[in-house]
Every structure is written in C-alpha cells, then in structure tokens.
Scaffold this active site. Structure first.
Site, PDB file in Angstrom:
ATOM      1  N   THR A 133       1.324  -1.849  -0.102  1.00 40.32           N
ATOM      2  CA  THR A 133       0.658  -0.050  -0.084  1.00 40.32           C
ATOM      3  C   THR A 133       1.043   1.319  -0.034  1.00 40.32           C
ATOM      4  OG1 THR A 133      -1.027   1.134   1.095  1.00 40.32           O
ATOM      5  CG2 THR A 133      -0.546  -0.055   2.278  1.00 40.32           C
ATOM      6  N   ASP A 134       0.048   2.752  -0.553  1.00 44.85           N
ATOM      7  CA  ASP A 134       0.986   3.308  -0.327  1.00 44.85           C
ATOM      8  C   ASP A 134       0.944   3.979   0.853  1.00 44.85           C
ATOM      9  OD1 ASP A 134      -1.596   4.299  -0.357  1.00 44.85           O
ATOM     10  OD2 ASP A 134      -1.741   5.697  -1.570  1.00 44.85           O
ATOM     11  N   GLU A 135       0.499   3.159   2.485  1.00 45.20           N
ATOM     12  CA  GLU A 135       0.708   3.795   3.525  1.00 45.20           C
ATOM     13  C   GLU A 135       2.266   3.443   4.040  1.00 45.20           C
ATOM     14  OE1 GLU A 135      -3.187   3.872   5.708  1.00 45.20           O
ATOM     15  OE2 GLU A 135      -3.785   3.816   4.071  1.00 45.20           O
ATOM     16  N   TYR A 161      -1.485  -0.353  11.115  1.00 45.45           N
ATOM     17  CA  TYR A 161      -1.569  -0.896  10.126  1.00 45.45           C
ATOM     18  C   TYR A 161      -0.077  -0.372   9.241  1.00 45.45           C
ATOM     19  CZ  TYR A 161      -3.207  -1.116   4.906  1.00 45.45           C
ATOM     20  OH  TYR A 161      -3.615  -1.042   3.684  1.00 45.45           O
ATOM     21  N   LYS A 165       2.508  -3.568   7.395  1.00 44.79           N
ATOM     22  CA  LYS A 165       2.125  -3.382   5.749  1.00 44.79           C
ATOM     23  C   LYS A 165       3.286  -3.110   5.286  1.00 44.79           C
ATOM     24  CE  LYS A 165      -0.505  -4.823   2.813  1.00 44.79           C
ATOM     25  NZ  LYS A 165      -0.821  -5.539   2.232  1.00 44.79           N
TER      26      LYS A 165
HETATM   27  P1  NAD Z   1     -10.543  -6.561   3.256  1.00 45.23           P
HETATM   28  O1  NAD Z   1     -10.369  -5.573   5.127  1.00 45.23           O
HETATM   29  O2  NAD Z   1     -11.663  -5.548   2.020  1.00 45.23           O
HETATM   30  O3  NAD Z   1     -10.483  -7.990   2.416  1.00 45.23           O
HETATM   31  C1  NAD Z   1      -9.408  -8.780   3.711  1.00 45.23           C
HETATM   32  C2  NAD Z   1      -9.286 -10.016   3.087  1.00 45.23           C
HETATM   33  O4  NAD Z   1      -8.582 -10.864   4.007  1.00 45.23           O
HETATM   34  C3  NAD Z   1     -10.895 -10.553   4.330  1.00 45.23           C
HETATM   35  O5  NAD Z   1     -11.783 -11.645   2.884  1.00 45.23           O
HETATM   36  C4  NAD Z   1     -10.171 -11.334   5.234  1.00 45.23           C
HETATM   37  O6  NAD Z   1     -11.039 -12.406   5.584  1.00 45.23           O
HETATM   38  C5  NAD Z   1      -9.060 -11.413   5.026  1.00 45.23           C
HETATM   39  N1  NAD Z   1      -8.069 -12.452   5.626  1.00 45.23           N
HETATM   40  C6  NAD Z   1      -7.656 -11.737   7.099  1.00 45.23           C
HETATM   41  N2  NAD Z   1      -6.604 -11.886   7.246  1.00 45.23           N
HETATM   42  C7  NAD Z   1      -7.099 -13.649   6.947  1.00 45.23           C
HETATM   43  C8  NAD Z   1      -5.719 -14.494   7.760  1.00 45.23           C
HETATM   44  N3  NAD Z   1      -4.713 -14.274   8.169  1.00 45.23           N
HETATM   45  N4  NAD Z   1      -5.561 -16.101   6.830  1.00 45.23           N
HETATM   46  C9  NAD Z   1      -6.216 -14.965   4.954  1.00 45.23           C
HETATM   47  N5  NAD Z   1      -7.138 -14.659   4.728  1.00 45.23           N
HETATM   48  C10 NAD Z   1      -7.580 -13.427   5.700  1.00 45.23           C
HETATM   49  O7  NAD Z   1      -8.873  -5.338   2.498  1.00 45.23           O
HETATM   50  P2  NAD Z   1      -9.085  -4.835   0.915  1.00 45.23           P
HETATM   51  O8  NAD Z   1      -9.143  -3.422   1.268  1.00 45.23           O
HETATM   52  O9  NAD Z   1      -9.545  -5.496   0.379  1.00 45.23           O
HETATM   53  O10 NAD Z   1      -6.959  -4.838   0.808  1.00 45.23           O
HETATM   54  C11 NAD Z   1      -6.743  -6.549   0.540  1.00 45.23           C
HETATM   55  C12 NAD Z   1      -5.557  -6.038   0.084  1.00 45.23           C
HETATM   56  O11 NAD Z   1      -5.321  -4.707  -0.411  1.00 45.23           O
HETATM   57  C13 NAD Z   1      -4.290  -5.846   1.613  1.00 45.23           C
HETATM   58  O12 NAD Z   1      -3.505  -6.594   2.193  1.00 45.23           O
HETATM   59  C14 NAD Z   1      -4.106  -4.490   1.749  1.00 45.23           C
HETATM   60  O13 NAD Z   1      -3.565  -3.535   2.294  1.00 45.23           O
HETATM   61  C15 NAD Z   1      -4.080  -3.893   0.590  1.00 45.23           C
HETATM   62  N6  NAD Z   1      -4.730  -2.642  -0.106  1.00 45.23           N
HETATM   63  C16 NAD Z   1      -5.645  -1.275  -0.045  1.00 45.23           C
HETATM   64  C17 NAD Z   1      -6.427  -1.093  -0.222  1.00 45.23           C
HETATM   65  C18 NAD Z   1      -7.613   0.087   0.151  1.00 45.23           C
HETATM   66  O14 NAD Z   1      -7.902   0.878  -0.441  1.00 45.23           O
HETATM   67  N7  NAD Z   1      -8.807  -1.239  -0.132  1.00 45.23           N
HETATM   68  C19 NAD Z   1      -5.387   0.095  -0.882  1.00 45.23           C
HETATM   69  C20 NAD Z   1      -3.396  -0.413  -1.406  1.00 45.23           C
HETATM   70  C21 NAD Z   1      -3.430  -1.238  -0.357  1.00 45.23           C
HETATM   71  P1  TYD Z   2     -10.257   5.100   4.783  1.00 43.54           P
HETATM   72  O1  TYD Z   2     -11.354   4.656   3.837  1.00 43.54           O
HETATM   73  O2  TYD Z   2     -10.466   3.777   6.688  1.00 43.54           O
HETATM   74  O3  TYD Z   2      -8.577   4.478   4.291  1.00 43.54           O
HETATM   75  P2  TYD Z   2      -7.609   5.194   4.372  1.00 43.54           P
HETATM   76  O4  TYD Z   2      -7.926   5.753   6.170  1.00 43.54           O
HETATM   77  O5  TYD Z   2      -6.669   3.790   4.368  1.00 43.54           O
HETATM   78  O6  TYD Z   2      -6.478   6.100   4.205  1.00 43.54           O
HETATM   79  O7  TYD Z   2     -10.744   6.777   4.862  1.00 43.54           O
HETATM   80  C1  TYD Z   2     -10.240   7.157   4.246  1.00 43.54           C
HETATM   81  C2  TYD Z   2     -10.298   8.660   4.540  1.00 43.54           C
HETATM   82  O8  TYD Z   2     -11.320   9.029   5.181  1.00 43.54           O
HETATM   83  C3  TYD Z   2      -9.154   9.045   5.358  1.00 43.54           C
HETATM   84  O9  TYD Z   2      -8.375   9.977   6.103  1.00 43.54           O
HETATM   85  C4  TYD Z   2      -9.683   8.986   6.786  1.00 43.54           C
HETATM   86  C5  TYD Z   2     -11.205  10.058   6.287  1.00 43.54           C
HETATM   87  N1  TYD Z   2     -12.868   9.354   7.317  1.00 43.54           N
HETATM   88  C6  TYD Z   2     -13.101   9.759   7.890  1.00 43.54           C
HETATM   89  O10 TYD Z   2     -13.137  11.263   7.633  1.00 43.54           O
HETATM   90  N2  TYD Z   2     -14.507   9.334   8.105  1.00 43.54           N
HETATM   91  C7  TYD Z   2     -14.574   8.223   8.304  1.00 43.54           C
HETATM   92  O11 TYD Z   2     -15.777   7.254   9.133  1.00 43.54           O
HETATM   93  C8  TYD Z   2     -14.141   6.991   7.897  1.00 43.54           C
HETATM   94  C9  TYD Z   2     -14.073   5.614   8.459  1.00 43.54           C
HETATM   95  C10 TYD Z   2     -12.857   7.872   7.498  1.00 43.54           C
END
Ligand code: NAD
Ligand code: TYD
Length: 351
Positions: A133-135, A161, A165
């Site tokens: 992730t970019d985080e 978090y 990562k």
């Molecule tokens: P999510 O929370 O929706 O899904 C995570 C999945 O992982 C779930 O289905 C959960 O059951 C499974 N999981 C958790 N712990 C587990 C374990 N111990 N064993 C097997 N399965 C397990 O997350 P997401 O938003 O789909 O993100 C997926 C990936 O992409 C993550 O690695 C996250 O760090 C990365 N990512 C997400 C975003 C975003 O904006 N959502 C951005 C950048 C990177």
């Molecule tokens: P989020 O969807 O939790 O993603 P991330 O923290 O990984 O960027 O949040 C996106 C942005 O929105 C973040 O700056 C926090 C803000 N936010 C709110 O203002 N209110 C909320 O209830 C949530 C969940 C997030």
C-alpha cells in the site's frame, strides 16, 4: 490485456473487497487461468460476495488461515503464482488493537514466504506478488502538491496498520535478496468500487446517507487521498504479476487526488443531499495528511495506466452500485452476511 503466463494462481484474501474484484477480473480476462482463493473469513471477508461462482470449475475456495503453515505449504505446491492480499486492512481498527495486524500482516506474510521458499528449494518455483500500500511511505505535507511517492521514497509508516504492511513489504525484499525468490511488490493508493466493506469511507458515507444518517467527517476534512478504481487496481496487479521484473516494486495510483471534504461534497451532490448531513467528528489519531502516488514507472516499464478512475463518472457508478445492491450492504452492516458462511463453513475466525 494479453493472455498471461501463469496457469493457477493462489489468491489470499479473495473474500475481501479487492480480492472479490480480483477473482472476477481474472476469471473474465484470463479464460484459461484457475484461481484458488484462501481466506480465513474474518469480519471483512464475505463468502457471499462470490456465491454465484460456486460450481465454476476454474474457481476454488479454501477456508483457512495464511498463518497455517501446513495448509499453505500444500497450496503453494499446487500453483505457479501467489497473489497475497489477505490482511487486516482498516487503519482505525489498528489504532484500537494492533495485535491482529502484526499477527496476520507480518506473521502471515512470513508464513507464505517460507512456504514459497520451501517449495523453491524442492524445485517448485512460484512467483509471489505482495499487494502492499502507499501507506507504507507515510504522509506528505498538504502544502507541497509537487511531492509524490516514488518507489524510492523511504518507507516511513505512521499507523500500526501501515507499519505492519511495511514489515510484510520489507520481508518480501529480504526474501528476494537472501533466497533469490521470484517476488514482485505493488504499492497502491486508496481503492473504491463494488463490494467494499462499509467501514471504509466511501461505502460508509453512501450507505449512511441511504439510511438517512449523517456522515462522520474526521477533523477538518483537508486530508487528501488518491482514489483508484478497484478494477484498475486488479488490472495493474495482474500486469505486475505477469510482466513485472523480479525484485521490483511498482507504485499504482489513480491520478485522482481529493480532500475528504471534496469527496464528501461529491457524494452529497450525487445523492442529492445537503451539507447539513456532514457531522464533524474528532480526528483520527495520527491521521496522515496526504497520500499521492507517482505511477510513472509502471506506465513506462509495463505500459499500464488507470482508465476507470476518472471522476465524477467512476464515483457516480460506484454510488449507484451501492444503491442497486442494498441487500448486500444491509446484510454486511447488520452482520447477517456471516450466517451464510457459518452455515457453509462452520465457525469462522476473527469475529
Ligand atoms: P479487506 O479487509 O476487504 O479484505 C481482507 C481479506 O483478507 C478478508 O477477506 C479477510 O477475511 C482476509 N484475511 C484477513 N486475515 C486473514 C488471514 N489471517 N488468513 C486468511 N485470510 C485473511 O481488504 P481490502 O481492502 O480488500 O485489501 C486487500 C489488500 O490490499 C490488503 O493487503 C491491503 O493492505 C491492500 N490495499 C488495500 C487498499 C484499499 O484501498 N482497500 C489500498 C492499498 C492496498
Ligand atoms: P479509509 O477509508 O479508512 O482509508 P485510509 O485510512 O486507508 O485512507 O479513510 C479514507 C479517508 O477518510 C481518511 O483520510 C480518513 C477519512 N475518514 C473519515 O473522515 N470518516 C470516516 O468515518 C472514515 C472511515 C474515514
């Protein structure tokens, strides 16, 4: 996209938001590829989202944990590629309790890497793609729009978090360097689209408004995120898996920066609601100010750039998806979605 060179992908976390979209994307765009989805079904994993694929011969669901070494050892030896997405993914939860984040995001990643290493030492080479992730880069200041994260920006994560990562990301680099494993890493910005768990800001705000509830905006709303459509992300991950250089990192971004206040106003406009629906709430602890991705490398080297992330159209389409799938998110918000897989798979972890 052209046909890939892998026949059988082990996807971890395929019942989550991005994983669900990735399964569908691969089955649609790679007609001969098989996909095995290993997911523990934690609170954010929803087996119902892929229920329509039951009976699809190219798809298999395995209910299990990435920390289960014996299980992943067996699965890794059945495939020629691993896409590792399983994670604890919500920053706010990591502020409440970092333990599951360290356990799954660090320990789980290590377990998978050890399984890949063990298979390689027996002559079974597997490509491993870590979805980071970019985080991991930390935050950028708000007053320097010229600054963006490149792949050479030092890792400087702020939240538990992001730190977990980053640890997984660094382990991948170490296993590449030390054992010569075939590893690629992607670091992408905030995703939006269908099937996102409604604790993340876009589905939370849309579904709150559909329920007539206000939207909780953290702090002054000036924090900036770079929004990427989930299908653009899936396409980019598949591109890196198939054509990325071993040992390389690729940033993935949407070229779509918005402050949270701008995002909120867009959602309100699309849904025909007024600013009185915004509830200002205390800021997140350690809230990162701005993320912005420089995705020149993946464009230059692999020819990928986002095509689905352009606003307002892409955001309008996403809002419409939640409006059209009220059953899906109501079952998630009420917890009823868990009943389906409790029935199907018995007790689940991480409730
Ligand atoms: P999510 O929370 O929706 O899904 C995570 C999945 O992982 C779930 O289905 C959960 O059951 C499974 N999981 C958790 N712990 C587990 C374990 N111990 N064993 C097997 N399965 C397990 O997350 P997401 O938003 O789909 O993100 C997926 C990936 O992409 C993550 O690695 C996250 O760090 C990365 N990512 C997400 C975003 C975003 O904006 N959502 C951005 C950048 C990177
Ligand atoms: P989020 O969807 O939790 O993603 P991330 O923290 O990984 O960027 O949040 C996106 C942005 O929105 C973040 O700056 C926090 C803000 N936010 C709110 O203002 N209110 C909320 O209830 C949530 C969940 C997030």
């Amino acid at each position: 996209m052209s046909e890939g060179r892998y026949e059988h992908i082990l996807l971890t976390g395929g019942c989550g938001f991005i994983g669900t979209n990735f399964v569908r994307f691969v089955l649609e765009h790679r007609p001969s590829v098989r996909i095995t989805n290993l997911d523990a079904l934690t609170y954010s994993g929803n087996a119902e989202s892929l229920r329509d694929l039951e009976g699809e011969p190219r798809y298999r669901f395995v209910h299990g944990d990435i920390r289960d070494r014996a299980l992943v050892d067996g699965l890794v030896r059945e495939v020629d590629a691993v896409v590792h997405m399983a994670a604890e993914s919500h920053v706010d939860r990591s502020i409440q309790d970092a333990s599951p984040f360290v356990s799954t995001n660090v320990g789980g990643t290590q377990t998978l890497l050890d399984a890949v290493r063990s298979a390689a030492s027996d002559g079974h080479e597997v490509r491993f793609c870590y979805v980071s992730t970019d985080e991991v880069y930390g935050q950028l200041p708000l007053d320097r729009p010229d600054l963006k994260f490149t792949e050479r920006t030092p890792l400087n994560p702020s939240s538990p978090y992001a730190a977990s990562k980053a640890a997984g990301d660094l382990l991948c680099g170490a296993y590449r360097h030390t054992f010569g494993l075939d590893i690629v890493i992607t670091r992408c910005s905030n995703n939006f689209g269908a099937y996102q768990f409604p604790e993340k800001v876009i589905p939370l705000f849309v579904t709150n408004l559909m329920e007539g509830e206000p939207v909780p905006l953290y702090g002054d709303g000036r924090n900036v995120r770079d929004w990427l459509h989930v299908l653009d992300h899936c396409e980019a991950v598949l591109t890196v898996l198939e054509r990325g250089e071993a040992g390389e990192v690729y940033n993935i971004g949407g070229n779509n920066e918005r402050s949270n206040l701008e995002l909120t106003r867009e959602i309100l406009r699309i849904m025909g609601k007024g600013e009185e629906m915004i509830r200002r709430v205390p800021d997140r602890l350690g809230h990162d100010l701005r993320y912005a991705i420089d995705a020149t490398k993946i464009k230059r080297e692999l020819g990928w750039e986002p095509t689905r992330s352009v606003w307002p159209g892409a955001l309008e389409e996403t809002v419409r998806w939640y409006q059209d799938h009220e059953d899906w998110w109501r079952r998630v918000k009420s917890g009823a979605y868990r009943e389906y897989y409790q029935r199907q798979y018995g007790n689940v972890t991480g409730a």
